[in-house]
Design a protein around this motif. Structure first.
Motif, PDB file in Angstrom:
ATOM      1  N   ILE A 189     -15.055   9.962   4.132  1.00  0.00           N
ATOM      2  CA  ILE A 189     -13.944   9.583   3.351  1.00  0.00           C
ATOM      3  C   ILE A 189     -12.889   8.919   4.195  1.00  0.00           C
ATOM      4  O   ILE A 189     -12.362   7.769   4.016  1.00  0.00           O
ATOM      5  CB  ILE A 189     -13.343  10.621   2.449  1.00  0.00           C
ATOM      6  N   VAL A 190     -12.288   9.568   5.338  1.00  0.00           N
ATOM      7  CA  VAL A 190     -11.341   9.115   6.231  1.00  0.00           C
ATOM      8  C   VAL A 190     -12.007   8.129   7.052  1.00  0.00           C
ATOM      9  O   VAL A 190     -11.124   7.104   7.225  1.00  0.00           O
ATOM     10  CB  VAL A 190     -11.043  10.337   7.046  1.00  0.00           C
ATOM     11  N   LYS A 191     -13.372   8.116   7.308  1.00  0.00           N
ATOM     12  CA  LYS A 191     -13.621   6.877   8.062  1.00  0.00           C
ATOM     13  C   LYS A 191     -13.944   5.630   7.258  1.00  0.00           C
ATOM     14  O   LYS A 191     -13.647   4.565   7.883  1.00  0.00           O
ATOM     15  CB  LYS A 191     -15.377   7.301   8.684  1.00  0.00           C
TER      16      LYS A 191
ATOM     17  N   HIS B  27       0.698   4.217   2.988  1.00  0.00           N
ATOM     18  CA  HIS B  27       0.316   3.118   2.650  1.00  0.00           C
ATOM     19  C   HIS B  27       1.799   2.133   2.815  1.00  0.00           C
ATOM     20  O   HIS B  27       2.834   2.610   2.967  1.00  0.00           O
ATOM     21  CB  HIS B  27       0.129   3.239   1.141  1.00  0.00           C
ATOM     22  N   GLU B  28       1.533   0.811   2.372  1.00  0.00           N
ATOM     23  CA  GLU B  28       2.811  -0.273   2.393  1.00  0.00           C
ATOM     24  C   GLU B  28       3.619   0.039   1.241  1.00  0.00           C
ATOM     25  O   GLU B  28       3.180   0.541   0.328  1.00  0.00           O
ATOM     26  CB  GLU B  28       2.152  -1.618   2.398  1.00  0.00           C
ATOM     27  N   PRO B  29       4.825  -0.120   1.338  1.00  0.00           N
ATOM     28  CA  PRO B  29       5.787  -0.022   0.499  1.00  0.00           C
ATOM     29  C   PRO B  29       5.732  -0.787  -0.839  1.00  0.00           C
ATOM     30  O   PRO B  29       5.979  -0.157  -1.970  1.00  0.00           O
ATOM     31  CB  PRO B  29       7.294  -0.223   0.999  1.00  0.00           C
ATOM     32  N   TYR B  30       4.987  -1.989  -0.878  1.00  0.00           N
ATOM     33  CA  TYR B  30       5.001  -2.663  -2.239  1.00  0.00           C
ATOM     34  C   TYR B  30       3.986  -2.299  -3.090  1.00  0.00           C
ATOM     35  O   TYR B  30       4.028  -2.794  -4.133  1.00  0.00           O
ATOM     36  CB  TYR B  30       4.586  -4.162  -1.776  1.00  0.00           C
ATOM     37  N   VAL B  31       3.014  -1.330  -2.595  1.00  0.00           N
ATOM     38  CA  VAL B  31       1.715  -1.059  -3.312  1.00  0.00           C
ATOM     39  C   VAL B  31       2.257  -0.141  -4.601  1.00  0.00           C
ATOM     40  O   VAL B  31       3.091   0.881  -4.291  1.00  0.00           O
ATOM     41  CB  VAL B  31       0.497  -0.563  -2.597  1.00  0.00           C
ATOM     42  N   SER B  32       1.676  -0.261  -5.684  1.00  0.00           N
ATOM     43  CA  SER B  32       1.981   0.732  -6.999  1.00  0.00           C
ATOM     44  C   SER B  32       1.195   1.999  -6.620  1.00  0.00           C
ATOM     45  O   SER B  32      -0.091   1.973  -6.205  1.00  0.00           O
ATOM     46  CB  SER B  32       2.007   0.127  -8.236  1.00  0.00           C
ATOM     47  N   GLU B  33       1.540   2.888  -7.309  1.00  0.00           N
ATOM     48  CA  GLU B  33       0.492   4.311  -7.342  1.00  0.00           C
ATOM     49  C   GLU B  33      -0.430   4.087  -7.978  1.00  0.00           C
ATOM     50  O   GLU B  33      -1.868   4.455  -7.683  1.00  0.00           O
ATOM     51  CB  GLU B  33       1.243   5.451  -7.899  1.00  0.00           C
ATOM     52  N   LYS B  34      -0.749   3.286  -9.154  1.00  0.00           N
ATOM     53  CA  LYS B  34      -1.802   3.048  -9.724  1.00  0.00           C
ATOM     54  C   LYS B  34      -2.746   2.116  -8.861  1.00  0.00           C
ATOM     55  O   LYS B  34      -3.923   2.592  -8.959  1.00  0.00           O
ATOM     56  CB  LYS B  34      -1.430   2.099 -11.087  1.00  0.00           C
ATOM     57  N   GLN B  35      -2.244   1.199  -8.095  1.00  0.00           N
ATOM     58  CA  GLN B  35      -3.156   0.361  -7.233  1.00  0.00           C
ATOM     59  C   GLN B  35      -3.739   1.172  -6.226  1.00  0.00           C
ATOM     60  O   GLN B  35      -5.078   1.030  -5.825  1.00  0.00           O
ATOM     61  CB  GLN B  35      -2.363  -0.833  -6.444  1.00  0.00           C
ATOM     62  N   LEU B  36      -2.999   1.802  -5.726  1.00  0.00           N
ATOM     63  CA  LEU B  36      -3.391   2.777  -4.552  1.00  0.00           C
ATOM     64  C   LEU B  36      -4.636   3.863  -5.076  1.00  0.00           C
ATOM     65  O   LEU B  36      -5.646   3.966  -4.519  1.00  0.00           O
ATOM     66  CB  LEU B  36      -2.559   3.670  -3.978  1.00  0.00           C
ATOM     67  N   LYS B  37      -4.482   4.491  -6.057  1.00  0.00           N
ATOM     68  CA  LYS B  37      -5.457   5.202  -6.600  1.00  0.00           C
ATOM     69  C   LYS B  37      -6.673   4.848  -7.032  1.00  0.00           C
ATOM     70  O   LYS B  37      -7.682   5.087  -6.759  1.00  0.00           O
ATOM     71  CB  LYS B  37      -4.701   6.164  -7.863  1.00  0.00           C
TER      72      LYS B  37
ATOM     73  N   ILE C  52      -8.507   3.983  -3.920  1.00  0.00           N
ATOM     74  CA  ILE C  52      -9.206   5.129  -3.188  1.00  0.00           C
ATOM     75  C   ILE C  52     -10.329   5.427  -4.093  1.00  0.00           C
ATOM     76  O   ILE C  52     -11.425   5.733  -3.603  1.00  0.00           O
ATOM     77  CB  ILE C  52      -8.029   6.219  -3.054  1.00  0.00           C
ATOM     78  N   ILE C  53     -10.207   5.465  -5.357  1.00  0.00           N
ATOM     79  CA  ILE C  53     -11.434   5.777  -6.105  1.00  0.00           C
ATOM     80  C   ILE C  53     -12.678   4.895  -6.120  1.00  0.00           C
ATOM     81  O   ILE C  53     -13.750   5.345  -6.005  1.00  0.00           O
ATOM     82  CB  ILE C  53     -11.019   6.168  -7.899  1.00  0.00           C
ATOM     83  N   GLU C  54     -12.045   3.747  -6.423  1.00  0.00           N
ATOM     84  CA  GLU C  54     -13.183   2.632  -6.313  1.00  0.00           C
ATOM     85  C   GLU C  54     -13.719   2.334  -5.158  1.00  0.00           C
ATOM     86  O   GLU C  54     -15.249   2.271  -4.931  1.00  0.00           O
ATOM     87  CB  GLU C  54     -12.725   1.263  -7.108  1.00  0.00           C
ATOM     88  N   GLU C  55     -12.983   1.970  -4.216  1.00  0.00           N
ATOM     89  CA  GLU C  55     -13.477   1.920  -2.821  1.00  0.00           C
ATOM     90  C   GLU C  55     -13.848   3.012  -1.590  1.00  0.00           C
ATOM     91  O   GLU C  55     -14.333   2.745  -0.617  1.00  0.00           O
ATOM     92  CB  GLU C  55     -12.343   0.668  -2.247  1.00  0.00           C
ATOM     93  N   VAL C  56     -13.249   4.156  -1.979  1.00  0.00           N
ATOM     94  CA  VAL C  56     -13.739   5.072  -1.248  1.00  0.00           C
ATOM     95  C   VAL C  56     -14.472   6.347  -1.831  1.00  0.00           C
ATOM     96  O   VAL C  56     -15.600   6.437  -1.446  1.00  0.00           O
ATOM     97  CB  VAL C  56     -12.275   5.943  -0.763  1.00  0.00           C
ATOM     98  N   ILE C  57     -13.983   7.103  -2.899  1.00  0.00           N
ATOM     99  CA  ILE C  57     -14.707   8.077  -3.252  1.00  0.00           C
ATOM    100  C   ILE C  57     -16.016   7.792  -4.030  1.00  0.00           C
ATOM    101  O   ILE C  57     -17.164   8.346  -3.497  1.00  0.00           O
ATOM    102  CB  ILE C  57     -13.670   8.946  -4.309  1.00  0.00           C
ATOM    103  N   LYS C  58     -16.075   6.477  -4.840  1.00  0.00           N
ATOM    104  CA  LYS C  58     -17.311   6.366  -5.247  1.00  0.00           C
ATOM    105  C   LYS C  58     -18.553   5.745  -4.498  1.00  0.00           C
ATOM    106  O   LYS C  58     -19.568   5.775  -4.678  1.00  0.00           O
ATOM    107  CB  LYS C  58     -17.069   5.327  -6.222  1.00  0.00           C
ATOM    108  N   LYS C  59     -17.688   5.188  -3.182  1.00  0.00           N
ATOM    109  CA  LYS C  59     -18.748   4.786  -2.191  1.00  0.00           C
ATOM    110  C   LYS C  59     -19.408   5.746  -1.045  1.00  0.00           C
ATOM    111  O   LYS C  59     -20.666   5.846  -0.686  1.00  0.00           O
ATOM    112  CB  LYS C  59     -17.938   3.654  -1.612  1.00  0.00           C
ATOM    113  N   GLU C  60     -18.447   6.844  -1.171  1.00  0.00           N
ATOM    114  CA  GLU C  60     -18.592   7.985  -0.031  1.00  0.00           C
ATOM    115  C   GLU C  60     -19.252   9.241  -0.644  1.00  0.00           C
ATOM    116  O   GLU C  60     -19.889  10.240   0.204  1.00  0.00           O
ATOM    117  CB  GLU C  60     -17.513   8.119   0.906  1.00  0.00           C
TER     118      GLU C  60
END
Length: 377
Positions: A139-141, A184-194, A197-205
């Motif tokens: 996940i962190v990698k 994360h950068e200040p401009y991103v919303s919590e929804k975008q961030l989550k 992480i779910i689509e690009e990190v958790i589901k992939k790893e």
């Protein structure tokens, strides 16, 4: 029987892990010039400042401030808004010669420290690591890769993951919870961030078959995580010993690895115990194996050897004799057989010291002759 095992991993930009990488980067540069350099390098990081201290015995010179700053730049600390970057950070060094009592009192090839070391392997994964460790590290990698390759442009360098895995009858059954924290950068919303992480990190790893409708997925539990890294928290070499090893699968020997040359037996013998445990499991005589060695400074062999496996048909004393017969457990033998006088340490300091399949990490390579020898226990 239900059992829980957990593992933690941190991103490259986590303050403690920055300190590990700087300590090992200095070690690598010294070993390039002097393979017999002796080091015990400690790095402390706080807002805007890097402190490098410890003991070094060598006639070679390396530019410690430049090495430290290059590590920061490579990680991605290149923006002033992070509150800490490789271009402006101050570097203070306090390096001493090794204690004369130690340097003169330890003959070449003897143990350079007194320590307990623990090695472990399990056949629940292809790389013989606890699955919680693999999940947390992957996940962190992945987060680091997405950030550094600018695939996700709103991740910042700091972050952490904790994986909790439920076992049934000794086998991993499901992921009980995943906790992921990403700066994360200040401009991103919590929804975008989550979503990222779910689509690009958790589901992939994370293996899909281990996640069910009861798996708890927790992302940035406090909400915003803009201020991170050394601006938010002090970093220190050697504070991630469980993340560096096997999570909660087995006890840690207690020693940190980074910044220590291979004569420091708490580092080199930890690699050897992993090597032994991995061969024992890969030989097929058991599913899990824990090796424990005790070394005393100035001695040329461990004073205690213990092994625990989950096969009651194997005689423990015979197995220990076979280990002593096959593996050279002397400090000099470990260094030679695992080829530890090479600049491999900075790369070893991230995403765990064990389970990697890179060729330069000899403690992860399997030897067919050793495997055949262990089958005859």
């Amino acid at each position: 029987m239900r059992e829980i095992q957990s593992a933690e991993a941190v991103c490259q930009g986590h303050p403690d892990k920055i300190a590990d990488q700087i300590s090992d980067a200095i070690l690598d540069e010294l070993i390039k010039k002097d393979p017999y350099a002796k080091t015990a390098i400690e790095t402390l990081i706080t807002t805007g400042v890097i402190y490098v201290s410890g003991e070094i015995s060598t006639d070679s010179y390396v530019d410690i401030p430049n090495i430290a700053r290059n590590v920061l730049i490579d990680i991605g600390y290149i923006k002033p808004e992070y509150g800490f970057d490789g271009y402006t950070a101050g570097v203070i060094t306090s390096i001493n010669d090794q204690s004369p009592e130690i340097s003169m009192g330890i003959p070449l090839g003897k143990a350079g420290d007194t320590s307990i070391v623990v090695g472990y392997a399990t056949n629940e994964t292809k790389n013989y690591m606890p699955i919680a460790c693999n999940i947390a590290n992957s996940i962190v990698k992945r987060i680091d890769t997405l950030r550094k390759e600018d695939i996700v442009d709103f991740f910042r360098p700091d972050g952490k993951a904790i994986a909790v895995v439920e076992y049934e009858d000794g086998q991993p059954k499901r992921v009980d919870s995943l906790t992921v924290l990403v700066q994360h950068e200040p401009y991103v919303s919590e929804k975008q961030l989550k979503e990222a992480i779910i689509e690009e990190v958790i589901k992939k790893e994370v293996p899909e078959n281990l996640i069910d409708d009861k798996t708890k997925i927790i992302i940035n539990p406090l909400g915003r995580f803009i201020i991170g890294g050394p601006m938010a928290d002090t970093g220190l070499t050697g504070r991630k010993t469980i993340a560096d090893a096997y999570g909660t699968a087995v006890p840690s020997g207690g020693s940190a690895f980074s910044g220590k040359d291979p004569t420091k037996i708490d580092r080199s013998a930890s690699y050897m115990t992993r090597y032994i445990a991995k061969h024992i499991v890969a030989s097929g005589i058991c599913n899990k194996c824990k090796i424990e060695l005790v070394y005393i400074i100035g001695m040329d062999y461990p004073i205690s050897i213990d092994v625990k496996i989950d096969n009651k048909d194997i005689d423990k004393e015979n197995l220990i004799k076979k280990i002593e017969e096959i593996f050279d457990l002397s400090p000099a033998g470990i260094i030679e057989n695992l080829k530890l006088r090479k600049p491999i340490y900075k790369k070893s300091s991230i995403y765990g010291h064990f389970g990697k399949e890179d060729e330069e990490f000899e403690w992860e390579q399997l030897n067919k002759n050793i495997l055949e020898g262990l089958k005859n226990v």
